[in-house]
Scaffold this motif. Structure first.
Motif, PDB file in Angstrom:
ATOM      1  N   PRO A   5       0.837  -1.205   0.000  1.00 36.71           N
ATOM      2  CA  PRO A   5       0.000   0.000   0.000  1.00 36.71           C
ATOM      3  C   PRO A   5       0.872   1.255   0.000  1.00 36.71           C
ATOM      4  O   PRO A   5       1.976   1.251   0.551  1.00 36.71           O
ATOM      5  N   VAL A   6       0.389   2.282  -0.638  1.00 36.27           N
ATOM      6  CA  VAL A   6       1.108   3.561  -0.704  1.00 36.27           C
ATOM      7  C   VAL A   6       0.315   4.574   0.110  1.00 36.27           C
ATOM      8  O   VAL A   6      -0.901   4.666  -0.014  1.00 36.27           O
ATOM      9  N   GLU A   7       1.024   5.310   0.944  1.00 39.96           N
ATOM     10  CA  GLU A   7       0.405   6.303   1.814  1.00 39.96           C
ATOM     11  C   GLU A   7       1.144   7.629   1.699  1.00 39.96           C
ATOM     12  O   GLU A   7       2.301   7.665   1.309  1.00 39.96           O
ATOM     13  N   TYR A   8       0.441   8.686   2.072  1.00 40.60           N
ATOM     14  CA  TYR A   8       1.121   9.969   2.181  1.00 40.60           C
ATOM     15  C   TYR A   8       0.864  10.548   3.564  1.00 40.60           C
ATOM     16  O   TYR A   8      -0.141  10.251   4.199  1.00 40.60           O
ATOM     17  N   VAL A   9       1.813  11.342   4.007  1.00 38.49           N
ATOM     18  CA  VAL A   9       1.660  12.082   5.258  1.00 38.49           C
ATOM     19  C   VAL A   9       2.072  13.521   4.997  1.00 38.49           C
ATOM     20  O   VAL A   9       2.939  13.795   4.165  1.00 38.49           O
ATOM     21  N   VAL A  10       1.410  14.414   5.700  1.00 40.95           N
ATOM     22  CA  VAL A  10       1.747  15.831   5.647  1.00 40.95           C
ATOM     23  C   VAL A  10       2.017  16.253   7.085  1.00 40.95           C
ATOM     24  O   VAL A  10       1.163  16.110   7.945  1.00 40.95           O
ATOM     25  N   ILE A  37      10.613   5.192   0.207  1.00 38.58           N
ATOM     26  CA  ILE A  37      10.244   6.574  -0.096  1.00 38.58           C
ATOM     27  C   ILE A  37       9.996   6.708  -1.593  1.00 38.58           C
ATOM     28  O   ILE A  37      10.840   6.334  -2.401  1.00 38.58           O
ATOM     29  N   LEU A  38       8.828   7.271  -1.934  1.00 37.32           N
ATOM     30  CA  LEU A  38       8.487   7.501  -3.333  1.00 37.32           C
ATOM     31  C   LEU A  38       8.585   8.972  -3.711  1.00 37.32           C
ATOM     32  O   LEU A  38       8.902   9.298  -4.848  1.00 37.32           O
ATOM     33  N   ASP A  39       8.298   9.842  -2.760  1.00 45.13           N
ATOM     34  CA  ASP A  39       8.390  11.280  -3.033  1.00 45.13           C
ATOM     35  C   ASP A  39       8.480  12.025  -1.711  1.00 45.13           C
ATOM     36  O   ASP A  39       7.935  11.570  -0.700  1.00 45.13           O
ATOM     37  N   LEU A  40       9.172  13.124  -1.740  1.00 43.23           N
ATOM     38  CA  LEU A  40       9.311  13.996  -0.581  1.00 43.23           C
ATOM     39  C   LEU A  40       9.400  15.419  -1.096  1.00 43.23           C
ATOM     40  O   LEU A  40      10.301  15.755  -1.858  1.00 43.23           O
ATOM     41  N   THR A  41       8.424  16.228  -0.703  1.00 37.92           N
ATOM     42  CA  THR A  41       8.357  17.611  -1.159  1.00 37.92           C
ATOM     43  C   THR A  41       8.068  18.501   0.046  1.00 37.92           C
ATOM     44  O   THR A  41       7.436  18.062   1.008  1.00 37.92           O
ATOM     45  N   PHE A  42       8.510  19.725  -0.014  1.00 37.16           N
ATOM     46  CA  PHE A  42       8.281  20.679   1.055  1.00 37.16           C
ATOM     47  C   PHE A  42       7.469  21.854   0.517  1.00 37.16           C
ATOM     48  O   PHE A  42       7.671  22.290  -0.613  1.00 37.16           O
ATOM     49  N   VAL A  43       6.549  22.335   1.324  1.00 35.02           N
ATOM     50  CA  VAL A  43       5.748  23.511   0.992  1.00 35.02           C
ATOM     51  C   VAL A  43       6.015  24.527   2.082  1.00 35.02           C
ATOM     52  O   VAL A  43       6.027  24.193   3.267  1.00 35.02           O
ATOM     53  N   LYS A  44       6.253  25.752   1.665  1.00 33.89           N
ATOM     54  CA  LYS A  44       6.525  26.821   2.631  1.00 33.89           C
ATOM     55  C   LYS A  44       5.607  27.996   2.333  1.00 33.89           C
ATOM     56  O   LYS A  44       5.433  28.377   1.178  1.00 33.89           O
ATOM     57  N   LYS A  45       4.999  28.528   3.396  1.00 32.43           N
ATOM     58  CA  LYS A  45       4.157  29.723   3.257  1.00 32.43           C
ATOM     59  C   LYS A  45       4.781  30.797   4.141  1.00 32.43           C
ATOM     60  O   LYS A  45       4.931  30.604   5.348  1.00 32.43           O
ATOM     61  N   ASP A  68      20.403  12.841   3.669  1.00 33.31           N
ATOM     62  CA  ASP A  68      21.430  12.267   2.799  1.00 33.31           C
ATOM     63  C   ASP A  68      21.435  10.743   2.745  1.00 33.31           C
ATOM     64  O   ASP A  68      21.610  10.166   1.682  1.00 33.31           O
ATOM     65  N   ASP A  69      21.256  10.084   3.858  1.00 34.44           N
ATOM     66  CA  ASP A  69      21.381   8.623   3.893  1.00 34.44           C
ATOM     67  C   ASP A  69      20.056   7.897   3.714  1.00 34.44           C
ATOM     68  O   ASP A  69      19.983   6.693   3.956  1.00 34.44           O
ATOM     69  N   ILE A  70      19.030   8.579   3.285  1.00 33.99           N
ATOM     70  CA  ILE A  70      17.725   7.939   3.115  1.00 33.99           C
ATOM     71  C   ILE A  70      17.580   7.506   1.658  1.00 33.99           C
ATOM     72  O   ILE A  70      17.606   8.325   0.754  1.00 33.99           O
ATOM     73  N   GLU A  71      17.459   6.213   1.467  1.00 35.83           N
ATOM     74  CA  GLU A  71      17.315   5.642   0.127  1.00 35.83           C
ATOM     75  C   GLU A  71      15.908   5.873  -0.401  1.00 35.83           C
ATOM     76  O   GLU A  71      14.941   5.891   0.349  1.00 35.83           O
ATOM     77  N   GLY A  72      15.785   5.972  -1.715  1.00 33.69           N
ATOM     78  CA  GLY A  72      14.475   6.069  -2.348  1.00 33.69           C
ATOM     79  C   GLY A  72      14.286   7.399  -3.015  1.00 33.69           C
ATOM     80  O   GLY A  72      15.223   7.967  -3.565  1.00 33.69           O
ATOM     81  N   GLU A  73      13.035   7.902  -3.000  1.00 35.09           N
ATOM     82  CA  GLU A  73      12.689   9.200  -3.538  1.00 35.09           C
ATOM     83  C   GLU A  73      12.683   9.201  -5.056  1.00 35.09           C
ATOM     84  O   GLU A  73      13.600   9.653  -5.709  1.00 35.09           O
ATOM     85  N   VAL A  74      11.630   8.669  -5.632  1.00 32.94           N
ATOM     86  CA  VAL A  74      11.409   8.725  -7.066  1.00 32.94           C
ATOM     87  C   VAL A  74      11.164  10.170  -7.465  1.00 32.94           C
ATOM     88  O   VAL A  74      11.758  10.687  -8.392  1.00 32.94           O
ATOM     89  N   LEU A  99       5.220  13.618   2.355  1.00 33.64           N
ATOM     90  CA  LEU A  99       5.969  12.388   2.149  1.00 33.64           C
ATOM     91  C   LEU A  99       5.050  11.311   1.595  1.00 33.64           C
ATOM     92  O   LEU A  99       3.956  11.084   2.124  1.00 33.64           O
ATOM     93  N   LEU A 100       5.472  10.673   0.515  1.00 35.97           N
ATOM     94  CA  LEU A 100       4.746   9.560  -0.079  1.00 35.97           C
ATOM     95  C   LEU A 100       5.620   8.333   0.071  1.00 35.97           C
ATOM     96  O   LEU A 100       6.798   8.354  -0.316  1.00 35.97           O
ATOM     97  N   TRP A 101       5.059   7.275   0.704  1.00 33.41           N
ATOM     98  CA  TRP A 101       5.866   6.068   0.857  1.00 33.41           C
ATOM     99  C   TRP A 101       5.049   4.825   0.572  1.00 33.41           C
ATOM    100  O   TRP A 101       3.819   4.825   0.673  1.00 33.41           O
ATOM    101  N   GLU A 102       5.762   3.771   0.196  1.00 37.35           N
ATOM    102  CA  GLU A 102       5.159   2.457   0.033  1.00 37.35           C
ATOM    103  C   GLU A 102       5.376   1.690   1.321  1.00 37.35           C
ATOM    104  O   GLU A 102       6.487   1.659   1.856  1.00 37.35           O
TER     105      GLU A 102
END
Length: 139
Positions: A5-10, A37-45, A68-74, A99-102
């Motif tokens: 399963p793939v999940e996201y957290v904010v 890890i499939l994706d990691l993005t930051f939003v700043k306001k 730096d040492d975290i594998e993944g991130e498509v 963060l989107l992860w499997e």
């Protein structure tokens, strides 16, 4: 290939204070094979409500070094609409890590369900506070 399963957290950070305490725990989850890890993005306001989106590779090297040492991130899996919806929820002078992860730990079970012709009807995370309260009420 088994896919879990793939999940996201904010995770929001009021005052734009991200200090990196999450990275070691995330690193441990990836290293143990629990998540990928499939994706990691930051939003700043900013204080005026102006929104900016920052991919991990575009972060300041000092800020990015905690990952730096975290594998993944498509990367690139969040749509602009996804990011805009999250940004709308942020108060001025805050940021969020998206963060989107499997759930790799569940890949075998998910594949077994598919092979058996099963269909997922419901899946929901129960907040820790709710579980804690239920334990207290049951005691």
């Amino acid at each position: 290939m088994d896919v879990g399963p793939v999940e996201y957290v904010v995770v929001a950070f009021p005052g734009n204070h991200f200090r990196g305490e999450i990275a070691p725990e995330l690193r441990a989850l990836v290293a143990s094979g629990t998540v990928r890890i499939l994706d990691l993005t930051f939003v700043k306001k900013d204080v005026d409500g102006v929104v900016s989106y920052i991919e991990l590779e575009a972060l300041d090297p000092t800020e990015a070094s905690v990952f730096d040492d975290i594998e993944g991130e498509v990367g690139g899996l969040f749509s602009q609409e996804d990011l805009d919806l999250i940004a709308e929820e942020l108060v001025p002078d805050s940021s969020a890590a998206i963060l989107l992860w499997e759930d790799t730990w569940a890949a075998g079970m998910a594949n077994a369900v598919r092979r058996a012709g099963g269909q997922l009807l419901a899946h929901e995370r129960i907040p820790a506070e709710v579980v804690e309260r239920a334990y207290q009420d049951a005691a």
